[in-house]
Design a protein around this motif. Structure first.
Motif, PDB file in Angstrom:
ATOM      1  N   SER A 140      81.338  47.305  48.417  1.00 19.76           N
ATOM      2  CA  SER A 140      82.079  46.508  47.439  1.00 19.76           C
ATOM      3  C   SER A 140      81.630  45.056  47.416  1.00 19.76           C
ATOM      4  N   THR A 141      81.022  44.591  48.511  1.00 18.15           N
ATOM      5  CA  THR A 141      80.537  43.203  48.535  1.00 18.15           C
ATOM      6  C   THR A 141      79.370  43.003  47.569  1.00 18.15           C
ATOM      7  N   GLY A 142      78.822  44.087  47.048  1.00 15.25           N
ATOM      8  CA  GLY A 142      77.766  43.998  46.047  1.00 15.25           C
ATOM      9  C   GLY A 142      78.216  44.479  44.686  1.00 15.25           C
ATOM     10  N   THR A 143      79.527  44.727  44.533  1.00 19.08           N
ATOM     11  CA  THR A 143      80.092  45.203  43.275  1.00 19.08           C
ATOM     12  C   THR A 143      80.926  44.104  42.642  1.00 19.08           C
ATOM     13  N   ALA A 144      80.786  43.933  41.321  1.00 20.51           N
ATOM     14  CA  ALA A 144      81.620  42.940  40.619  1.00 20.51           C
ATOM     15  C   ALA A 144      83.094  43.328  40.744  1.00 20.51           C
ATOM     16  N   PRO A 145      84.003  42.366  40.989  1.00 16.49           N
ATOM     17  CA  PRO A 145      83.764  40.919  41.075  1.00 16.49           C
ATOM     18  C   PRO A 145      83.456  40.426  42.486  1.00 16.49           C
ATOM     19  N   TYR A 146      83.483  41.353  43.462  1.00 16.35           N
ATOM     20  CA  TYR A 146      83.289  40.931  44.854  1.00 16.35           C
ATOM     21  C   TYR A 146      81.869  40.418  45.097  1.00 16.35           C
ATOM     22  N   GLY A 147      80.912  40.889  44.315  1.00  9.38           N
ATOM     23  CA  GLY A 147      79.546  40.407  44.463  1.00  9.38           C
ATOM     24  C   GLY A 147      79.449  38.922  44.163  1.00  9.38           C
ATOM     25  N   VAL A 148      80.212  38.459  43.175  1.00 11.76           N
ATOM     26  CA  VAL A 148      80.249  37.028  42.856  1.00 11.76           C
ATOM     27  C   VAL A 148      80.804  36.247  44.039  1.00 11.76           C
ATOM     28  N   ALA A 149      81.847  36.808  44.666  1.00  9.45           N
ATOM     29  CA  ALA A 149      82.440  36.160  45.839  1.00  9.45           C
ATOM     30  C   ALA A 149      81.431  36.088  46.987  1.00  9.45           C
ATOM     31  N   SER A 150      80.578  37.112  47.117  1.00  2.00           N
ATOM     32  CA  SER A 150      79.546  37.108  48.162  1.00  2.00           C
ATOM     33  C   SER A 150      78.560  35.969  47.945  1.00  2.00           C
ATOM     34  N   VAL A 151      78.150  35.780  46.696  1.00  2.00           N
ATOM     35  CA  VAL A 151      77.219  34.691  46.368  1.00  2.00           C
ATOM     36  C   VAL A 151      77.869  33.342  46.641  1.00  2.00           C
ATOM     37  N   LEU A 152      79.118  33.187  46.215  1.00  2.00           N
ATOM     38  CA  LEU A 152      79.818  31.917  46.414  1.00  2.00           C
ATOM     39  C   LEU A 152      80.009  31.607  47.895  1.00  2.00           C
TER      40      LEU A 152
ATOM     41  N   PHE B 106      69.772  22.181  48.850  1.00  2.00           N
ATOM     42  CA  PHE B 106      70.836  23.071  48.383  1.00  2.00           C
ATOM     43  C   PHE B 106      70.693  23.327  46.882  1.00  2.00           C
ATOM     44  N   PHE B 107      70.344  22.289  46.121  1.00  2.37           N
ATOM     45  CA  PHE B 107      70.146  22.461  44.686  1.00  2.37           C
ATOM     46  C   PHE B 107      68.991  23.420  44.411  1.00  2.37           C
ATOM     47  N   SER B 108      67.945  23.327  45.219  1.00  3.22           N
ATOM     48  CA  SER B 108      66.812  24.249  45.093  1.00  3.22           C
ATOM     49  C   SER B 108      67.249  25.676  45.406  1.00  3.22           C
ATOM     50  N   LEU B 109      68.079  25.840  46.432  1.00  2.00           N
ATOM     51  CA  LEU B 109      68.624  27.160  46.781  1.00  2.00           C
ATOM     52  C   LEU B 109      69.442  27.717  45.627  1.00  2.00           C
ATOM     53  N   PHE B 110      70.286  26.881  45.036  1.00  2.00           N
ATOM     54  CA  PHE B 110      71.123  27.311  43.913  1.00  2.00           C
ATOM     55  C   PHE B 110      70.265  27.816  42.758  1.00  2.00           C
ATOM     56  N   LEU B 111      69.210  27.092  42.442  1.00  2.00           N
ATOM     57  CA  LEU B 111      68.319  27.502  41.354  1.00  2.00           C
ATOM     58  C   LEU B 111      67.609  28.817  41.683  1.00  2.00           C
ATOM     59  N   ALA B 112      67.149  28.959  42.930  1.00  2.00           N
ATOM     60  CA  ALA B 112      66.439  30.173  43.343  1.00  2.00           C
ATOM     61  C   ALA B 112      67.364  31.391  43.301  1.00  2.00           C
ATOM     62  N   ILE B 113      68.610  31.209  43.750  1.00  2.00           N
ATOM     63  CA  ILE B 113      69.568  32.316  43.699  1.00  2.00           C
ATOM     64  C   ILE B 113      69.883  32.676  42.252  1.00  2.00           C
ATOM     65  N   SER B 114      70.066  31.672  41.406  1.00  2.00           N
ATOM     66  CA  SER B 114      70.369  31.926  39.992  1.00  2.00           C
ATOM     67  C   SER B 114      69.237  32.702  39.327  1.00  2.00           C
ATOM     68  N   LEU B 115      68.000  32.273  39.569  1.00  2.00           N
ATOM     69  CA  LEU B 115      66.840  32.953  38.989  1.00  2.00           C
ATOM     70  C   LEU B 115      66.718  34.376  39.502  1.00  2.00           C
ATOM     71  N   SER B 116      66.857  34.557  40.800  1.00  2.00           N
ATOM     72  CA  SER B 116      66.688  35.883  41.395  1.00  2.00           C
ATOM     73  C   SER B 116      67.787  36.850  40.959  1.00  2.00           C
TER      74      SER B 116
END
Length: 260
Positions: free
Chosen positions: A48-60, A75-85
């Motif tokens: 469930s940690t990879g299922t919406a909406p819990y997956g969003v909570a995992s990223v946060l 941290f900003f670079s990490l945020f961009l890399a996670i968003s892209l991936s």
């Protein structure tokens, strides 16, 4: 930098070896586990940690843990890399599933016990598939089988009615682990990447043991997730200096003019 890349690649190799051994040995983890057990319910919560909406909570959560340990620019670079991936992972998962048209192990099992017809099941609309899966799951207790499902697992079967390949949960976990671990290792943090790699392993096992994916699904998704993570890191590493420069220029332009 090499000291960071080596443990990252080693971790990815270990993640590949585990489903790789299962695939080569032609081992199937479903229906090996009793799906009405406490272990099965624990696996449901892991998946469930990879299922919406819990997956969003995992990223946060990962972003929150990283924010306290990384410099602002990193941290900003990490945020961009996670968003892209994550965007790449969602897009690839959405395209590949109908392309390969592979039935899930639990659907095949239901077909083998005359509770579902996979040939017609995947031609139906999502609403029709949910209704048909609910009917099939409720008939398991009357079938000639010893398999029983815990309420949470039954709920999961009724929810997951799409195609099998690739494993979106595994793609999500591997990609997020690779990207976040890179930045955290640079910052000298070891225990969070270790937990993330352990979580990725548990995610792959949960998908196979719960009857959601074949070993080749998890193996291929582990490979693709690693590639997506590495490419995302490379792309952000290349364009981040330009983004940072533009951000500084905008901040300069928007800086309030002090009265003379």
């Amino acid at each position: 930098m090499p000291s960071v890349i080596f443990p990252l690649m080693l971790g990815w190799l270990i993640l590949l070896i585990i489903p790789g051994i299962l695939f080569v040995s032609d081992a199937s983890l479903f229906p090996w586990l009793s799906l009405d057990s406490t272990t099965a319910e624990a696996l449901f919560w892991i998946t469930s940690t990879g299922t919406a909406p819990y997956g969003v909570a995992s990223v946060l959560l990962i972003l929150l843990l990283s924010y306290r340990r990384l410099e602002r620019a990193r941290f900003f670079s990490l945020f961009l890399a996670i968003s892209l991936s994550m965007c790449t992972t969602l897009g690839l998962n959405h395209y590949l599933k109908p392309f390969f048209n592979e039935a899930r192990p639990n659907a095949v099992w239901l077909d083998q016990h005359y509770l579902l017809n996979t040939d017609s099941f995947y031609t139906l609309s999502k609403a029709e598939r949910k209704e048909l899966m609910m009917t099939a799951v409720n008939q398991i207790e009357f079938a000639d089988t010893e398999l029983t499902l815990a309420p949470l697992v039954k709920q999961h079967w009724q929810h997951e009615i799409g195609f099998a390949f690739p494993s979106g949960h595994t793609l999500f976990a591997i990609t997020l682990t690779m990207v976040a671990s890179y930045y955290l290792l640079i910052a000298g943090n070891i225990w969070i990447p270790s937990l993330l790699f352990g979580w990725s392993i548990a995610m792959g096992f949960s998908r196979m043991l719960l009857g959601m994916h074949w070993t080749q699904d998890v193996l291929a998704s582990t490979f693709l997730g690693g590639i997506i993570g590495l490419v995302s890191l490379l792309v952000i590493h290349k364009i981040f200096p330009y983004i940072g420069s533009m951000a500084n220029k905008l901040l300069t332009l928007w800086k309030p003019i002090k009265p003379s």
